[in-house]
Design an enzyme around this catalytic site. Sequence first.
Site, short mmCIF file in Angstrom:
data_model
loop_
_atom_site.label_atom_id
_atom_site.label_comp_id
_atom_site.label_asym_id
_atom_site.label_seq_id
_atom_site.Cartn_x
_atom_site.Cartn_y
_atom_site.Cartn_z
N VAL A 287 59.69 50.38 26.82
CA VAL A 287 59.22 50.85 28.12
C VAL A 287 57.73 51.20 28.06
CG1 VAL A 287 59.47 52.66 29.86
CG2 VAL A 287 61.50 51.63 28.83
N ASP A 334 34.66 19.91 55.76
CA ASP A 334 34.52 18.99 56.88
C ASP A 334 33.19 19.28 57.56
OD1 ASP A 334 35.08 17.04 58.68
OD2 ASP A 334 36.80 18.05 59.60
#
Length: 904
Positions: A287, A334
């Site tokens: 842990v 574009d």
Amino acid sequence: MTTVTGQLPAAQDPREPIDLLMRDLRCGAGGLPAREAARRLVVYGPNELTRRGGRRWWRELVRQLVHPLAALLWLAAALALVAGTTALAVAIGVVVIVNAVFAFVQEQQAERAVEALAAYLPQRATVLRDGVRTAIPAADLVPGDVLMIEEGERICADARLIEGGVEVDLSTLNGESLPAYRSAAETDRGGPLLESRDLVFSGTSCTGGEATALVYGTGMRTELGRIAALTQRVGRDESPLEAQVKRVAWLIALVAVTAGLAFLPLGTFAAHLSTAAAFTFAIGLLVANVPEGLLPTITLALGMGVRELARGGAVVKRLSAVETLGSTTVICTDKTGTLTMNRMRVTAVWTRPQRIELEPGHPAPLAATLRLATAAARCNNAGLEPETGDPTEIALLHAAADLGVPVDAAARRRDRRRQFHFDPALRRMSTVDEIDGEAWLHAKGAPEELVPLCSRIAGATGDHDLIGADRAAVGAAVAELAAHGLRLLAVAVRRLPPGPPPERREDAERDLTLLGLIAMFDPPRPEVAAAVERCHTAGIRLMVVTGDHGLTAAEIARRVGIGTAETPIVTGAELDAMPEAQLDRLLTDHRELIFARSSPEAKLRIADALRAQGHVVAMTGDGVNDAPALRRADIGVAMGVAGTDVAREAATMILTDDNFATVVTAVQAGRRVYDNVRKFILYIFAHATPEVVPFLVFALSGGAVPLPLTVLQILAIDLGTETLPALALGREPAEPGLMQRPPRTRGQGVIQGRMLVWAWAVLGGVSALLVLAAFLATLLAGGWHLGDPTGPGTPLHLVWREATTMTFLGIVACQIGTAFAARTQTAPLRAVGLFTNRLLLWGVLFEVAFAAALVTVPALRGLFDTAVPGWDRLALLLPMPFVVWGADELWRARLRRRDRRPGR
């Protein structure tokens, strides 16, 4: 009417002679019999776009639940259950499930893109069935049907025109803004299918005229279906952050499992721990090594980045894309609407006697200029109030009105007698209009197409023959205007002889009088040039990938700072003929390129080639034809205003303002998010050392030194005290020079060796020494000696609880120092200011309050085995944040001195 029997052919060449096509499709001009149409519907299926596979939601859910970090947490939960710590097991399980569900609800982009494509198919279609005009559901169309097409309708199948002519908006398929004229009288046997002048395609719109067409492709057998299938076949690779988090998770898993395997036998045999103690040790070590708060912290930090970008005009659909933006190395953009304003305007009008720049205060137009403006307004189908029609024609009307010419649409329609539609092959259009009882032909088109049809030219004193000197003047004007990247139209007129208008355009469009030239420009967005400069400074390559003409794209690119006069222009045809090796060399040799007349496959190929070279690619687009490339790119950027639903669904990010500058702002935000992710990962990892070291001391001492920290206290740190400060680090402002750094490479990890040394050895090492000192000092002050029992029921149990509380509070105090140390990567803290991140101050306040609650609230004290230390013990905590922060400042000062040395 032809009766159809037997099996239907699988595919046809739609450009073969119409009688052969009807024979192959086994149909006639009167349409199909209803019963045969029903049989074909069974054979071909509905005229719908279908999804490949389907949503495999359970696979996505399982993938999230077995993520390496999740698997490690499941192991920790299982060990906790075996050890009887049910509360801890449940807490860890909840963390895993919450993260899995959060990731699972993210969009399934390919399926949604196809659903958006389906919106381009109309609901009803008009066909001839049994020779009768019949309205049917569009889904019931089959090959062999005769389709009726009228103005304003969306075409719902691929078809060959049999009779009539229509203007078609093909922008959803090829990105072209101008409508194209399609006529049954035109035939094409070669070239790209989309450019065939007698074919119409599913998903496009009829903007004018009416025609009858023979359906040859439906559903997924259409051009629209081909793009849908291509979009589905294009997979989405995991983002750089996703790959790196997975790599880090495996690293953590390896460290945790190796540590457990190595020290569990040590604790059992060498230290002679009991089985229960050995399990406790293993769980604690596991842990302590697993940062339980890492995944939720990353998720929430990216979520905050998404919300911040949305406020700035960029809607990000996938959380990890925020970080991917920061690693972008190439932007393929574009042109129309992204670099430009998508608002065509006339900049200059040239006639033989006069050239006018259409700016405020321009000179009064001469008679020849007024004639040109009148002809441009007559040969026009747009309207101004409100603005309707093609942007080019709208720009012509605005220019005509500015020159004082009437542009009333109703009067124009009243006087028109015939129209020869714009033909993309001929690149011109013309109208026949009645003016004062005489028929006039008004024509406009590309100068190289229209000027050769002219035999006269308008001059200052009237019309005269277009002789050598005049042709040279026209050629010089064309060359000069074209050199500036302006779109040119020539305008001409002809007085027609009395009688009916000519039926053939060849008979009408001859012996014209050239009135002059009109130069138009779609201006760049004013903020784009600065954004391009920011890209150059940041080391980001820019490429223009557009369906427009190369010279126009190159000039716009040059105006905003992309490329130079020597920048190569690569057309779609050239790219199609280019071998992969040559494309790779082209992309390697030239930093910036212009790709013009790009097809969907070309855009996809460009993205693949760049990614194969290790680039992280962002690509903008707005049409259906852009969808596959948008999905393939690391970041697909769709236009929110002018973009189609298909592009928006296939993309990762949507621009609400269609602005290239927003892309660059998003890249900057992505870089900042990446830096901040590194900051809170450093912050979280730094606490692994003070959490792991106490367990090692416990094991190596054979239990003679009791556990300085309990497993639940570790969980309280990992999921409680450290979470809000970590999130606050995710909101750190950008450090100076963020966009002056070159982009990182695709393979560069979010966690590097220098970072681990910094986290584990510097910050973590100093913190571990401080908290162990506080733990041992508390034990010794309470009368403990090495080996004394401290378990429940022993006289020293309360002292041990107070000592573990000091360890817990010491880690929290060190967390405060670590949080401020992690705010910068190399600069001193004073460079960003102590109080500039207010969220961090609130996070620290919460951290202190949460820790105090665990120590002072009786119910929480019992659950977490804490006790209230004395004031003298609490005083030991006050200098800890400053010691950790001071050690970090000295470490970074050393690194800065090293980096400033010559040769580095």
